[in-house]
Design a protein around this motif. Structure first.
Motif, PDB file in Angstrom:
ATOM      1  N   MET A  74      38.724  52.217  39.273  1.00 38.85           N
ATOM      2  CA  MET A  74      38.930  51.372  38.119  1.00 38.85           C
ATOM      3  C   MET A  74      39.856  50.222  38.533  1.00 38.85           C
ATOM      4  N   LYS A  75      39.360  48.997  38.372  1.00 40.49           N
ATOM      5  CA  LYS A  75      40.189  47.839  38.717  1.00 40.49           C
ATOM      6  C   LYS A  75      39.933  46.715  37.707  1.00 40.49           C
ATOM      7  N   ILE A  76      40.803  45.747  37.723  1.00 40.37           N
ATOM      8  CA  ILE A  76      40.704  44.592  36.832  1.00 40.37           C
ATOM      9  C   ILE A  76      40.526  43.341  37.687  1.00 40.37           C
ATOM     10  N   SER A  77      39.680  42.428  37.215  1.00 43.83           N
ATOM     11  CA  SER A  77      39.515  41.134  37.883  1.00 43.83           C
ATOM     12  C   SER A  77      39.384  40.059  36.809  1.00 43.83           C
ATOM     13  N   ILE A  78      39.742  38.853  37.179  1.00 42.89           N
ATOM     14  CA  ILE A  78      39.653  37.730  36.244  1.00 42.89           C
ATOM     15  C   ILE A  78      39.303  36.470  37.021  1.00 42.89           C
ATOM     16  N   THR A  79      38.379  35.680  36.486  1.00 43.12           N
ATOM     17  CA  THR A  79      37.994  34.434  37.139  1.00 43.12           C
ATOM     18  C   THR A  79      39.043  33.358  36.838  1.00 43.12           C
ATOM     19  N   GLN A  80      39.112  32.350  37.698  1.00 44.51           N
ATOM     20  CA  GLN A  80      40.069  31.264  37.496  1.00 44.51           C
ATOM     21  C   GLN A  80      39.816  30.502  36.189  1.00 44.51           C
ATOM     22  N   PRO A  81      38.552  30.218  35.807  1.00 48.62           N
ATOM     23  CA  PRO A  81      38.340  29.577  34.502  1.00 48.62           C
ATOM     24  C   PRO A  81      38.843  30.431  33.333  1.00 48.62           C
ATOM     25  N   ALA A  82      38.741  31.752  33.456  1.00 53.79           N
ATOM     26  CA  ALA A  82      39.252  32.630  32.404  1.00 53.79           C
ATOM     27  C   ALA A  82      40.779  32.583  32.356  1.00 53.79           C
ATOM     28  N   VAL A  83      41.423  32.534  33.514  1.00 51.56           N
ATOM     29  CA  VAL A  83      42.885  32.407  33.562  1.00 51.56           C
ATOM     30  C   VAL A  83      43.301  31.128  32.840  1.00 51.56           C
ATOM     31  N   LYS A  84      42.632  30.027  33.147  1.00 51.99           N
ATOM     32  CA  LYS A  84      42.948  28.744  32.507  1.00 51.99           C
ATOM     33  C   LYS A  84      42.771  28.832  30.996  1.00 51.99           C
TER      34      LYS A  84
ATOM     35  N   PHE B 259      43.088  31.490  29.060  1.00 51.67           N
ATOM     36  CA  PHE B 259      44.219  32.233  28.505  1.00 51.67           C
ATOM     37  C   PHE B 259      45.482  31.383  28.477  1.00 51.67           C
ATOM     38  N   ILE B 260      45.747  30.659  29.557  1.00 51.23           N
ATOM     39  CA  ILE B 260      46.936  29.804  29.607  1.00 51.23           C
ATOM     40  C   ILE B 260      46.893  28.774  28.486  1.00 51.23           C
ATOM     41  N   ASP B 261      45.741  28.148  28.301  1.00 50.61           N
ATOM     42  CA  ASP B 261      45.609  27.121  27.261  1.00 50.61           C
ATOM     43  C   ASP B 261      45.650  27.715  25.856  1.00 50.61           C
ATOM     44  N   GLU B 262      44.881  28.766  25.620  1.00 49.00           N
ATOM     45  CA  GLU B 262      44.761  29.333  24.272  1.00 49.00           C
ATOM     46  C   GLU B 262      46.023  30.052  23.805  1.00 49.00           C
ATOM     47  N   LEU B 263      46.687  30.759  24.715  1.00 49.11           N
ATOM     48  CA  LEU B 263      47.883  31.523  24.352  1.00 49.11           C
ATOM     49  C   LEU B 263      49.172  30.806  24.716  1.00 49.11           C
ATOM     50  N   GLU B 264      49.039  29.582  25.246  1.00 46.32           N
ATOM     51  CA  GLU B 264      50.189  28.773  25.644  1.00 46.32           C
ATOM     52  C   GLU B 264      51.120  29.570  26.565  1.00 46.32           C
ATOM     53  N   LEU B 265      50.528  30.114  27.625  1.00 51.79           N
ATOM     54  CA  LEU B 265      51.268  30.953  28.566  1.00 51.79           C
ATOM     55  C   LEU B 265      51.980  30.116  29.619  1.00 51.79           C
ATOM     56  N   SER B 266      53.050  30.689  30.154  1.00 51.11           N
ATOM     57  CA  SER B 266      53.820  30.080  31.238  1.00 51.11           C
ATOM     58  C   SER B 266      53.989  31.099  32.349  1.00 51.11           C
ATOM     59  N   THR B 267      54.375  30.615  33.517  1.00 50.33           N
ATOM     60  CA  THR B 267      54.643  31.503  34.637  1.00 50.33           C
ATOM     61  C   THR B 267      55.613  32.604  34.209  1.00 50.33           C
ATOM     62  N   GLY B 268      55.270  33.833  34.569  1.00 47.00           N
ATOM     63  CA  GLY B 268      56.115  34.975  34.221  1.00 47.00           C
ATOM     64  C   GLY B 268      55.676  35.693  32.957  1.00 47.00           C
ATOM     65  N   ASP B 269      54.688  35.137  32.245  1.00 42.21           N
ATOM     66  CA  ASP B 269      54.194  35.781  31.026  1.00 42.21           C
ATOM     67  C   ASP B 269      53.227  36.910  31.357  1.00 42.21           C
TER      68      ASP B 269
ATOM     69  N   PHE C 139      36.981  46.500  35.037  1.00 44.35           N
ATOM     70  CA  PHE C 139      37.147  45.586  33.917  1.00 44.35           C
ATOM     71  C   PHE C 139      37.192  44.166  34.471  1.00 44.35           C
ATOM     72  N   ASN C 140      36.160  43.386  34.153  1.00 48.86           N
ATOM     73  CA  ASN C 140      36.040  42.012  34.647  1.00 48.86           C
ATOM     74  C   ASN C 140      36.150  41.039  33.480  1.00 48.86           C
ATOM     75  N   ILE C 141      36.979  40.028  33.648  1.00 49.16           N
ATOM     76  CA  ILE C 141      37.196  39.022  32.610  1.00 49.16           C
ATOM     77  C   ILE C 141      36.638  37.709  33.138  1.00 49.16           C
ATOM     78  N   LYS C 142      35.703  37.142  32.375  1.00 47.19           N
ATOM     79  CA  LYS C 142      35.032  35.911  32.790  1.00 47.19           C
ATOM     80  C   LYS C 142      35.116  34.886  31.669  1.00 47.19           C
TER      81      LYS C 142
ATOM     82  N   ASP D 217      32.684  28.630  25.156  1.00 44.09           N
ATOM     83  CA  ASP D 217      34.092  28.264  25.314  1.00 44.09           C
ATOM     84  C   ASP D 217      35.009  29.424  24.918  1.00 44.09           C
ATOM     85  N   GLU D 218      34.718  30.570  25.497  1.00 47.58           N
ATOM     86  CA  GLU D 218      35.543  31.746  25.255  1.00 47.58           C
ATOM     87  C   GLU D 218      35.439  32.691  26.441  1.00 47.58           C
ATOM     88  N   VAL D 219      36.325  33.688  26.456  1.00 45.51           N
ATOM     89  CA  VAL D 219      36.277  34.658  27.543  1.00 45.51           C
ATOM     90  C   VAL D 219      35.315  35.784  27.185  1.00 45.51           C
ATOM     91  N   GLU D 220      34.759  36.394  28.226  1.00 44.86           N
ATOM     92  CA  GLU D 220      33.873  37.539  28.076  1.00 44.86           C
ATOM     93  C   GLU D 220      34.476  38.713  28.816  1.00 44.86           C
TER      94      GLU D 220
END
Length: 96
Positions: free
Chosen positions: A1-11, A13-23, A80-83, A89-92
């Motif tokens: 069991m592992k988790i992965s996330i694509t770079q567009p999905a990271v972006k 989350f950062i934009d939608e949740l207004e995340l900063s380094t360390g969040d 668990f893969n996050i794309k 215009d949303e994550v899957e």
């Protein structure tokens, strides 16, 4: 069991949740909703929690994405893969 996330999905989350380094972004099983792996449950998201006892975690662009061991049952020992979907215009969330 592992988790992965694509770079567009990271972006996304950062934009939608207004995340900063360390969040942190926690994924958890919640009662109710639809489209989940288990009938009557769906996937919840929180950016208020820090990892306590993570079953899965990944750090991308300074953000830690994780699932606690107490919620690992929801994933049935699957990956668990996050794309990001450009079409919607949303994550899957893909659990396989």
């Amino acid at each position: 069991m592992k988790i992965s996330i694509t770079q567009p999905a990271v972006k996304w989350f950062i934009d939608e949740l207004e995340l900063s380094t360390g969040d942190f972004v926690r994924f958890f099983a919640r009662y109710g909703g639809s489209g989940g792996v288990h009938k009557g449950f769906s996937l919840g998201i929180s950016n208020k929690d820090q990892p306590n006892d993570p079953a899965m975690k990944i750090e991308e662009q300074g953000i830690t994405f994780f699932v606690e061991k107490s919620d690992s049952w929801y994933f049935d020992d699957k990956d668990f893969n996050i794309k990001y979907s450009r079409k919607f215009d949303e994550v899957e969330f893909v659990i396989e």
